[in-house]
Scaffold this active site. Structure first.
Site, PDB file in Angstrom:
ATOM      1  N   CYS A 157       0.814  -1.223   0.000  1.00 42.41           N
ATOM      2  CA  CYS A 157       0.000   0.000   0.000  1.00 42.41           C
ATOM      3  C   CYS A 157       0.845   1.269   0.000  1.00 42.41           C
ATOM      4  O   CYS A 157       0.539   2.234  -0.700  1.00 42.41           O
ATOM      5  CB  CYS A 157      -0.941  -0.002   1.200  1.00 42.41           C
ATOM      6  SG  CYS A 157      -0.113  -0.138   2.807  1.00 42.41           S
ATOM      7  N   HIS A 187      -2.178   0.756   7.106  1.00 37.06           N
ATOM      8  CA  HIS A 187      -2.499   0.959   5.682  1.00 37.06           C
ATOM      9  C   HIS A 187      -2.172   2.394   5.301  1.00 37.06           C
ATOM     10  O   HIS A 187      -2.425   3.329   6.069  1.00 37.06           O
ATOM     11  CB  HIS A 187      -3.976   0.687   5.441  1.00 37.06           C
ATOM     12  CG  HIS A 187      -4.350   0.576   3.990  1.00 37.06           C
ATOM     13  ND1 HIS A 187      -3.643  -0.164   3.078  1.00 37.06           N
ATOM     14  CD2 HIS A 187      -5.386   1.131   3.292  1.00 37.06           C
ATOM     15  CE1 HIS A 187      -4.209  -0.076   1.885  1.00 37.06           C
ATOM     16  NE2 HIS A 187      -5.262   0.707   1.994  1.00 37.06           N
ATOM     17  N   ASN A 207      -7.910   4.829  -2.530  1.00 33.61           N
ATOM     18  CA  ASN A 207      -7.370   3.594  -1.985  1.00 33.61           C
ATOM     19  C   ASN A 207      -6.652   2.817  -3.095  1.00 33.61           C
ATOM     20  O   ASN A 207      -6.614   3.248  -4.250  1.00 33.61           O
ATOM     21  CB  ASN A 207      -8.500   2.759  -1.375  1.00 33.61           C
ATOM     22  CG  ASN A 207      -8.030   1.822  -0.291  1.00 33.61           C
ATOM     23  OD1 ASN A 207      -6.841   1.546  -0.168  1.00 33.61           O
ATOM     24  ND2 ASN A 207      -8.953   1.309   0.495  1.00 33.61           N
TER      25      ASN A 207
END
Length: 440
Positions: A69, A361, A382
């Site tokens: 991520c 994250h 995202n």
């Protein structure tokens, strides 16, 4: 230690049976998920995907079954600048290229770190931590900067995804077996005075794992051809571009960006910078450094950058109060305490100190809704694909953001002189297992 007596259990059951709410909840939970029962439907009114500041960004990316991520978020920051410069409708940088060099550098970082633990007791806590962690997919902003400065970036077409780059669990497991095997053998070599053999083993491990990375990810390109078709259908082609040249052509200096954290624990006074021991990838690269500020200041800095139409890389704990289908994180949307008849709330400091909260994250903030100058919700790009949320974009309520966001990366021009001076100080060194290193 004191055992629970049979009489105590009987008393607990009597109290439970006397409360009719438990009877209702027990029957409901037998057929319904707990989060559905605790869902507060009224909260939906405050989580509409409408924002007063909404930066137009490219379609979302997909990290698939990997923990990259932080790399996806960092590359998403850079690709927006490239797309704007070349007027592109869609564009991605190669996450595989970045991951290859990250893995390679982490392997070397591990091998070099083990040098400090060749003669310590086998149960040394830091050694055990390094062995347990091994190398993983995760990382920090400054680790991303180190990779880009050393290796540059390439378009996705120059090094596309492979099955292994998108599904990293087994590959990581094999690499970590090899690294732990090396640690065991290196300590044995030193124990018996075989230092030359230890160096030979070290070189062999680096060679073998480099080959394994090439097998898994492919060979990283030394140069590539940059081909684009812009929004006006104009074709552009530039041949023989190196990855480092390509980064420098973007027109951004990643070293101008500062990691600001909110860690309200007693061991981390505000207006000080911090680093984490034995956390990194590129040996000799950019030191991981965080400036700890009050949360309201982190919010203000993030909004100031968004007002200038620049997205914000940030780290949060997304394991709390989330709905992946709707793409919403909202701590007001679930009321477990009322349903279960027990208090659950902890302060942000308690969650950090007692392992209930940590960054897990990284994403980018692309918008915020301001009402009378105050934020009410945030728009998030995202990297979980476009089939969840609003075409892959997510929303965080401001109350959730305050509780579960721990880090934001902003240009140093937004810091005050005092903040910049605090950031530039020699950082306080934190233990390798500190929660401020949890993303990696």
């Amino acid at each position: 230690m004191k055992a629970v007596s049979i009489n105590k259990i009987a008393s607990l059951e009597k109290d439970y049976q006397a409360n009719d709410i438990h009877k209702v909840v027990r029957r409901v939970l037998s057929k319904t998920s707990l989060d559905s029962v605790a869902y507060v439907n009224e909260a939906q009114a405050d989580t509409q995907f409408k924002f007063s500041i909404d930066i137009d960004t490219l379609p979302v990316t997909n990290q698939k079954a990997s923990g990259r991520c932080w790399l996806f978020a960092g590359l998403n920051v850079l690709r927006e600048l490239i797309a704007k410069k070349h007027q592109l409708k869609d564009f991605e940088l190669s996450q595989n290229y970045q991951a290859f060099w990250d893995k390679f550098e982490k392997i070397n970082y591990f091998l070099e770190s083990v040098e400090d633990f060749l003669t310590v007791d086998a149960d040394d806590r830091t050694l055990k931590h390094l062995l347990q962690q091994g190398i993983q997919d995760g990382g920090q902003w400054d680790m991303f900067v180190s990779l880009v400065l050393k290796y540059g970036v390439v378009p996705k077409e120059a090094m596309p995804e492979t099955h292994q780059s998108s599904n990293t669990a087994l590959m990581n497991r094999i690499i970590n077996i090899k690294l732990r095997k090396y640690a065991a053998e290196a300590r044995e070599c030193v124990k018996f005075g075989k230092h030359e053999l230890k160096e030979q083993l070290k070189a062999s491990v680096l060679k073998e794992l480099y080959a394994f990375l090439c097998d898994s990810f492919g060979l990283p390109p030394k140069a590539f051809t940059f081909e684009t078709v812009n929004k006006d259908n104009v074709y552009e082609r530039v041949e023989n571009v190196t990855p480092v040249e390509f980064y420098h052509q973007i027109g951004i200096d990643l070293e101008d960006y500062v990691s600001v954290i909110h860690a309200p624990t007693e061991d981390k006074p505000y207006m000080k910078s911090y680093t984490i021991d034995y956390l990194g990838n590129v040996v000799g690269g950019k030191e991981i450094k965080h400036l700890n500020l009050e949360m309201n200041r982190l919010v203000e800095l993030s909004i100031n950058q968004l007002k200038d139409r620049e997205i914000v890389w940030f780290g949060a704990d997304v394991a709390r109060d989330g709905d992946r289908e709707k793409g919403i994180w909202d701590d007001q949307a679930y009321d477990f305490e009322s349903i279960l008849q027990m208090p659950l709330k902890m302060t942000k400091a308690q969650r950090l100190d007692y392992l209930q909260g940590a960054m897990n994250h990284a994403m980018v903030i692309t918008g915020v809704n301001l009402v009378e100058g105050k934020p009410t919700k945030w728009k998030i790009e995202n990297s979980w694909g476009s089939d969840k949320g609003n075409k892959g974009y997510y929303l965080m309520s401001h109350t959730w953001f305050m509780e579960h966001t721990y880090q934001a990366v902003v240009h140093k021009k937004y810091l005050s002189k005092a903040e910049l001076a605090a950031y530039n100080q020699s950082p306080v060194r934190l233990k390798p297992w500190d929660p401020m290193g949890a993303l990696a």
